[in-house]
Design a protein around this motif. Structure first.
Motif, PDB file in Angstrom:
ATOM      1  N   SER A   1       8.919  13.745  12.886  1.00  0.00           N
ATOM      2  CA  SER A   1       9.900  14.760  12.520  1.00  0.00           C
ATOM      3  C   SER A   1      10.031  14.912  11.016  1.00  0.00           C
ATOM      4  O   SER A   1      10.369  15.984  10.523  1.00  0.00           O
ATOM      5  CB  SER A   1      11.261  14.423  13.138  1.00  0.00           C
ATOM      6  N   GLY A   2       9.760  13.824  10.262  1.00  0.00           N
ATOM      7  CA  GLY A   2       9.949  13.881   8.830  1.00  0.00           C
ATOM      8  C   GLY A   2       8.774  14.416   8.044  1.00  0.00           C
ATOM      9  O   GLY A   2       8.952  14.950   6.943  1.00  0.00           O
ATOM     10  N   THR A   3       7.557  14.312   8.590  1.00  0.00           N
ATOM     11  CA  THR A   3       6.371  14.736   7.828  1.00  0.00           C
ATOM     12  C   THR A   3       5.446  15.695   8.586  1.00  0.00           C
ATOM     13  O   THR A   3       4.935  16.645   7.999  1.00  0.00           O
ATOM     14  CB  THR A   3       5.549  13.515   7.400  1.00  0.00           C
ATOM     15  N   MET A   4       5.209  15.459   9.872  1.00  0.00           N
ATOM     16  CA  MET A   4       4.218  16.272  10.596  1.00  0.00           C
ATOM     17  C   MET A   4       4.647  17.725  10.714  1.00  0.00           C
ATOM     18  O   MET A   4       3.833  18.646  10.565  1.00  0.00           O
ATOM     19  CB  MET A   4       3.972  15.670  11.981  1.00  0.00           C
TER      20      MET A   4
ATOM     21  N   GLY B   1       0.811  -1.215   0.000  1.00  0.00           N
ATOM     22  CA  GLY B   1       0.000   0.000   0.000  1.00  0.00           C
ATOM     23  C   GLY B   1       0.839   1.258   0.000  1.00  0.00           C
ATOM     24  O   GLY B   1       0.615   2.170  -0.797  1.00  0.00           O
ATOM     25  N   ALA B   2       1.828   1.306   0.897  1.00  0.00           N
ATOM     26  CA  ALA B   2       2.707   2.477   0.934  1.00  0.00           C
ATOM     27  C   ALA B   2       3.553   2.565  -0.331  1.00  0.00           C
ATOM     28  O   ALA B   2       3.835   3.661  -0.831  1.00  0.00           O
ATOM     29  CB  ALA B   2       3.604   2.406   2.168  1.00  0.00           C
ATOM     30  N   GLY B   3       3.961   1.407  -0.877  1.00  0.00           N
ATOM     31  CA  GLY B   3       4.794   1.399  -2.070  1.00  0.00           C
ATOM     32  C   GLY B   3       4.071   1.924  -3.290  1.00  0.00           C
ATOM     33  O   GLY B   3       4.664   2.636  -4.118  1.00  0.00           O
ATOM     34  N   ILE B   4       2.789   1.612  -3.431  1.00  0.00           N
ATOM     35  CA  ILE B   4       2.024   2.126  -4.566  1.00  0.00           C
ATOM     36  C   ILE B   4       1.947   3.644  -4.514  1.00  0.00           C
ATOM     37  O   ILE B   4       2.137   4.331  -5.532  1.00  0.00           O
ATOM     38  CB  ILE B   4       0.617   1.493  -4.590  1.00  0.00           C
TER      39      ILE B   4
ATOM     40  N   VAL C   1      -0.519   3.544  10.794  1.00  0.00           N
ATOM     41  CA  VAL C   1       0.469   4.231   9.953  1.00  0.00           C
ATOM     42  C   VAL C   1      -0.120   4.533   8.580  1.00  0.00           C
ATOM     43  O   VAL C   1       0.046   5.637   8.037  1.00  0.00           O
ATOM     44  CB  VAL C   1       1.753   3.391   9.833  1.00  0.00           C
ATOM     45  N   LEU C   2      -0.831   3.582   7.997  1.00  0.00           N
ATOM     46  CA  LEU C   2      -1.435   3.794   6.683  1.00  0.00           C
ATOM     47  C   LEU C   2      -2.531   4.854   6.727  1.00  0.00           C
ATOM     48  O   LEU C   2      -2.640   5.691   5.821  1.00  0.00           O
ATOM     49  CB  LEU C   2      -1.993   2.472   6.151  1.00  0.00           C
ATOM     50  N   LEU C   3      -3.350   4.848   7.776  1.00  0.00           N
ATOM     51  CA  LEU C   3      -4.370   5.887   7.916  1.00  0.00           C
ATOM     52  C   LEU C   3      -3.725   7.258   8.089  1.00  0.00           C
ATOM     53  O   LEU C   3      -4.210   8.265   7.542  1.00  0.00           O
ATOM     54  CB  LEU C   3      -5.281   5.574   9.107  1.00  0.00           C
ATOM     55  N   LEU C   4      -2.632   7.302   8.834  1.00  0.00           N
ATOM     56  CA  LEU C   4      -1.921   8.566   9.019  1.00  0.00           C
ATOM     57  C   LEU C   4      -1.344   9.061   7.697  1.00  0.00           C
ATOM     58  O   LEU C   4      -1.357  10.259   7.411  1.00  0.00           O
ATOM     59  CB  LEU C   4      -0.812   8.383  10.054  1.00  0.00           C
ATOM     60  N   GLU C   5      -0.861   8.145   6.865  1.00  0.00           N
ATOM     61  CA  GLU C   5      -0.339   8.558   5.561  1.00  0.00           C
ATOM     62  C   GLU C   5      -1.440   9.162   4.691  1.00  0.00           C
ATOM     63  O   GLU C   5      -1.216  10.150   3.989  1.00  0.00           O
ATOM     64  CB  GLU C   5       0.305   7.376   4.840  1.00  0.00           C
TER      65      GLU C   5
ATOM     66  N   PHE D   1       7.049   7.379   4.987  1.00  0.00           N
ATOM     67  CA  PHE D   1       6.059   6.390   5.424  1.00  0.00           C
ATOM     68  C   PHE D   1       6.437   4.989   4.965  1.00  0.00           C
ATOM     69  O   PHE D   1       6.210   4.008   5.687  1.00  0.00           O
ATOM     70  CB  PHE D   1       4.667   6.768   4.913  1.00  0.00           C
ATOM     71  N   GLY D   2       7.006   4.862   3.761  1.00  0.00           N
ATOM     72  CA  GLY D   2       7.473   3.561   3.318  1.00  0.00           C
ATOM     73  C   GLY D   2       8.540   3.004   4.242  1.00  0.00           C
ATOM     74  O   GLY D   2       8.517   1.816   4.607  1.00  0.00           O
ATOM     75  N   CYS D   3       9.480   3.858   4.651  1.00  0.00           N
ATOM     76  CA  CYS D   3      10.525   3.425   5.589  1.00  0.00           C
ATOM     77  C   CYS D   3       9.928   3.048   6.940  1.00  0.00           C
ATOM     78  O   CYS D   3      10.371   2.088   7.586  1.00  0.00           O
ATOM     79  CB  CYS D   3      11.568   4.531   5.753  1.00  0.00           C
ATOM     80  N   ALA D   4       8.917   3.799   7.380  1.00  0.00           N
ATOM     81  CA  ALA D   4       8.277   3.492   8.667  1.00  0.00           C
ATOM     82  C   ALA D   4       7.557   2.151   8.615  1.00  0.00           C
ATOM     83  O   ALA D   4       7.531   1.400   9.604  1.00  0.00           O
ATOM     84  CB  ALA D   4       7.297   4.607   9.036  1.00  0.00           C
ATOM     85  N   ILE D   5       6.958   1.826   7.467  1.00  0.00           N
ATOM     86  CA  ILE D   5       6.303   0.523   7.328  1.00  0.00           C
ATOM     87  C   ILE D   5       7.336  -0.606   7.388  1.00  0.00           C
ATOM     88  O   ILE D   5       7.137  -1.625   8.055  1.00  0.00           O
ATOM     89  CB  ILE D   5       5.506   0.458   6.020  1.00  0.00           C
TER      90      ILE D   5
END
Length: 496
Positions: free
Chosen positions: A255-258, A40-43, A125-129, A104-108
């Motif tokens: 730190s990376g996105t929010m 999912g994150a990869g797509i 994590v996916l909902l947050l993305e 997010f991909g790295c976090a997954i």
């Protein structure tokens, strides 16, 4: 092509729903759950990367990005105004989408280090993305506020459930501050719709009919709301707690996105919608940038806890972005977007490396560490790449960003720019001191068997290194894309 924007935003949620129905009774089943989340994150990452490449092609052909990537459908119109499901991806949005989908991909992938409640973790994590990407792509004020509100629950639970000692307090701080930010954004949207007499909540609507009082109130409400999310001084307390107490993967997202979303919202809404107030209060903005730059850099060097050090470094970095927002020149704002991208990659990498160091040494104290380079040279290398990017080392993502921020800000606010540049010296010293203390200091007997990076660590960190190098070496191709998006802001400020 416009439907692909919805794919970027909603694909993570679709795979979160799939993961919801998968069992996790043993490690093999948990592995399937993680794999679904990676897909999912990869797509989202692959589609975003394709869009970013196509954006450069569109610009090279002499076109603009404003109408190239847009999806607009009527949402509801039974109230006093019309709201739209309006998504767009312009030159400001595209680079930041690359950052968010990469992080997010790295976090997954980092979820392979999670062994309890794996399904719930990847779903959150996916909902947050989805919420993060939705904020970046929203071109309607109501839709923007909805996605902003959706950030609250996933991040709160991720901090609370998988954090270390003190996570309950840290998650409560986050929830309180983010709720306040959300309320302020809703109030700002109300001012935009009611005070301007608009029949639409679209961000493209005519917004030139504000009274002085309405524009001032709207500007400061939005500035405070996004300042909280951006963790600028003195609204940074929640971030320091969350960064230090959350699990490394969640802290990397934070730190990376929010933080990036706060700066993005400030540029997208505070500057564009309230340009007169933004120009009038530019000295106050740059004053906060100066104070925050020194507060963050000095606060960082006073920390003994590794991830609290990174948290204060975040405050200093966001203060540089705030300087560009106060300058309000096209060069400074382009540099600010590039700096947000560079910071997103580098800060996420520093956080993940710090988590790996803490896991191996079983301590968070900088002074208790030392000499790890002998046992973990590759881990030290990843830290140095991220640190050099933050410092602004040539050929890395932070170099062009820092140069453009300072070059664009100096003509507008010379003293403030010089002072913020002076704080970078402290930042540089702090990063080098930590690197020396943790990796190059006297070796400790208790760390003689510390392992170097594992295959999983490489899977998480190498994409971030590649992104830092790509955004540094190919900055000349990325800057025109960002400039195309920043043009709307500078045009609005000039006409406001």
């Amino acid at each position: 092509m416009s439907v692909i924007l919805s794919a970027i935003v909603w694909t993570p949620t679709l795979f979160a729903v799939i993961a919801l129905f998968l069992p996790e009774r043993d490690e093999e089943e948990r592995g399937r759950v993680r794999t679904i989340a990676v897909v999912g994150a990869g797509i989202s990452f692959l589609v975003t990367t394709l869009f970013a490449v196509l954006g450069q092609i569109v610009l090279a052909a002499g076109g603009g990005l404003a109408g190239a990537y847009q999806e607009n459908h009527a949402w509801f119109w039974n109230f006093l105004f019309r709201a739209y499901y309006d998504l767009t991806a312009d030159g400001m949005t595209l680079p930041l989408l690359v950052v968010t989908t990469t992080v997010f991909g790295c976090a997954i992938f980092h979820s392979w280090k999670i062994h309890e409640r794996v399904r719930l973790y990847v779903i959150l994590v996916l909902l947050l993305e989805t919420a993060v990407n939705g904020v970046l792509c929203s071109a309607d004020f109501v839709l923007f506020a909805v996605f902003w509100g959706l950030l609250l629950v996933p991040m709160y639970l991720l901090i609370r459930v998988w954090g270390g000692p003190g996570a309950r307090r840290a998650s409560a701080w986050f929830a309180g501050f983010h709720t306040l930010s959300f309320v302020m954004i809703v109030a700002t949207v109300a001012i935009i719709i009611v005070a301007a007499g608009n029949s639409s909540s679209a961000m493209t609507a005519d917004l030139k009919t504000f009274s002085v009082a309405a524009e001032t109130a709207g500007f400061w409400l939005s500035f405070a709301a996004f300042g909280i999310a951006m963790a600028i001084f003195p609204l940074h307390t929640w971030m320091v707690e969350a960064q230090s107490k959350a699990s490394p993967g969640v802290a990397a997202i934070l730190s990376g996105t929010m933080l990036m979303l706060g700066a993005y919202g400030m540029m997208r809404i505070s500057l564009v919608v309230f340009p007169s107030a933004a120009h009038y209060y530019s000295f106050a903005i740059t004053g906060l940038a100066v104070v925050g730059a020194f507060w963050g850099s000095i606060g960082a060097v006073r920390q003994d806890e590794l991830r609290r050090f990174i948290a204060y470094m975040n405050v200093a970095q966001m203060s540089m972005v705030l300087l560009a927002i106060g300058a309000q020149t096209s060069v400074a704002l382009v540099g600010a977007i590039l700096l947000l991208a560079a910071h997103g990659f580098a800060s996420a990498m520093l956080t993940l490396v710090s988590g790996a160091v803490e896991e191996r040494t079983r301590t968070t104290s900088i002074r208790a560490m030392g000499g790890l380079v002998a046992q973990a040279p590759r881990l030290a290398g990843f830290w140095l790449v991220a640190a050099f990017s933050v410092i602004g080392f040539p050929a890395l993502a932070g170099f062009t960003a820092d140069f453009m921020v300072f070059a664009g800000s100096f003509p507008a606010h010379r003293i403030a720019t010089v002072l913020v540049m002076a704080s970078v010296i402290i930042t540089t010293g702090g990063l080098l001191w930590v690197a020396n203390r943790v990796f190059f200091g006297p070796p400790r007997d208790q760390f003689v068997r510390v392992p170097d990076v594992s295959f999983l660590d490489l899977t998480v960190l190498i994409p971030l290194v590649g992104a830092v190098l790509l955004f540094g070496i190919r900055a000349g191709a990325i800057v025109p894309v960002i400039s195309n998006g920043v043009l709307e802001i500078t045009t609005r400020i000039a006409s406001g």
